[in-house]
Design an enzyme around this catalytic site. Sequence first.
Site, PDB file in Angstrom:
ATOM      1  N   ALA A 135     -50.350   4.346 -22.440  1.00  0.00           N
ATOM      2  CA  ALA A 135     -51.193   3.159 -22.330  1.00  0.00           C
ATOM      3  C   ALA A 135     -50.636   1.968 -23.109  1.00  0.00           C
ATOM      4  CB  ALA A 135     -52.602   3.485 -22.828  1.00  0.00           C
ATOM      5  N   HIS A 189     -43.590   9.076 -27.705  1.00  0.00           N
ATOM      6  CA  HIS A 189     -43.419   8.163 -26.568  1.00  0.00           C
ATOM      7  C   HIS A 189     -41.942   8.140 -26.214  1.00  0.00           C
ATOM      8  CE1 HIS A 189     -47.471   6.497 -26.094  1.00  0.00           C
ATOM      9  NE2 HIS A 189     -47.580   6.617 -27.413  1.00  0.00           N
ATOM     10  N   ASN A 213     -48.126  15.025 -25.165  1.00  0.00           N
ATOM     11  CA  ASN A 213     -48.476  13.772 -24.520  1.00  0.00           C
ATOM     12  C   ASN A 213     -47.373  12.736 -24.702  1.00  0.00           C
ATOM     13  OD1 ASN A 213     -51.546  14.680 -25.810  1.00  0.00           O
ATOM     14  ND2 ASN A 213     -51.282  14.419 -23.611  1.00  0.00           N
ATOM     15  N   HIS A 249     -56.818  15.844 -23.758  1.00  0.00           N
ATOM     16  CA  HIS A 249     -55.388  15.518 -23.781  1.00  0.00           C
ATOM     17  C   HIS A 249     -54.492  16.737 -23.577  1.00  0.00           C
ATOM     18  CE1 HIS A 249     -56.597  11.600 -25.333  1.00  0.00           C
ATOM     19  NE2 HIS A 249     -55.355  11.191 -25.165  1.00  0.00           N
ATOM     20  N   ASP A 272     -56.232  10.129 -32.460  1.00  0.00           N
ATOM     21  CA  ASP A 272     -55.697   9.050 -31.610  1.00  0.00           C
ATOM     22  C   ASP A 272     -56.865   8.284 -30.997  1.00  0.00           C
ATOM     23  OD1 ASP A 272     -53.943   7.366 -30.320  1.00  0.00           O
ATOM     24  OD2 ASP A 272     -53.281   8.807 -28.825  1.00  0.00           O
ATOM     25  N   GLY A 309     -55.935   7.091 -25.363  1.00  0.00           N
ATOM     26  CA  GLY A 309     -56.464   7.588 -26.621  1.00  0.00           C
ATOM     27  C   GLY A 309     -57.729   8.395 -26.414  1.00  0.00           C
TER      28      GLY A 309
END
Length: 383
Positions: A135, A189, A213, A249, A272, A309
């Site tokens: 995101a 990420h 994730n 998640h 998160d 999140g």
Amino acid sequence: MIFTNARLILPDGIRDGLEVVAREGKIIAIRERVRAVKDEIVDLAGNYLAAGFIDLHVHGALGRDTMEGSAEAFRAICDFHASGGTTSLLLTTATAPIEKLVEILGAVRRCRSMISAIAGVHVEGPFISKAKRGAQRQEFIQDPSPVAVRKLLEHADVIKRVTIAPELLGALEAIENFHAHGISVSGGHSDAWDEDARAAFDRGMRSVTHTFNCMSSARRRGVYRVGGLLEFALSEPQISCELIADGHHVSATLMKMLYRAKGTGGICLVTDATAGAGLPDGSRFSLFGNDCLVKGGVCRLADRSALAGSASRMIDLVQTVVRDIAVSLHEAVTMATENPAHAIGLESKGRLAVGADADFVVLSPELEVVETLIGGQEIFSVS
């Protein structure tokens, strides 16, 4: 103050018949129950007493976001998460221009002495992979140039953790630099290959961000199958793994796999949580310019293309891992206290021990938060 008539949650199990003595914000004794002057006693009515929870990854709550950079926003975030037992947290940024991040770091420096739950900042982005941005806003993603890193390191006293994708140009030098300044470096990420992750580890990376994730996993390179950041983290004992155990998640099977691979000591529960935490289902909010909504107990981009999140508190995560992966309560609490404290060097927090800060959470037998205290002073109570 003498906290008595409680079941103490310790790293090796749950103990009855003990009481905790605190003075001037510190634990000065843990002992067998003794008779004491009545006005010194805090009777916890048979509830659990644990060290206060430590959340390494918190963007916001109640419609407020770290990126606002205001004392009002920071206080609202901390107050909400105190209702989930959190006594220390890292205000977490979103991918943004370096100048905006520097502004937020300055705001946190000015406010942290007034808001006792603020342990520092987790800089998540802009040094991330566009392919694994989740995101985060793509237009602000950049490689970690020496100039950008230097601007952030001018605030090294505020930054406790940085998320970075190890495969980026300049990432290894940046990781080494952050690590040298005492900042916890977390891979995340990221679309890294196994050898990228190993190189980052050799430079000081000791954590991964929200495991499973927005991170690479095993895939083919030519005719060969090669691990990604996920497999490296699972296989390396010195890597600590963040886990968003909100029941959305990461599935129960994946959480069980992480627990089997890393054990209790290798997992740090993190919320998160974004600005949607604490808002009613269907509420809309912004994640640094991205339109998001709360739906089904989790936060999503408004176009439903990605999670944005969580909407959870730390106690929700503790409940989930106890229920869904059948870990014992003291193990779940360790993942929420001692492990995150160790990950970012909070030596006086995250444990019930003589000399530690008197940061506590009182839990009911049903694992609901009854009371949260920092330095022995109440900051949240259900009564």
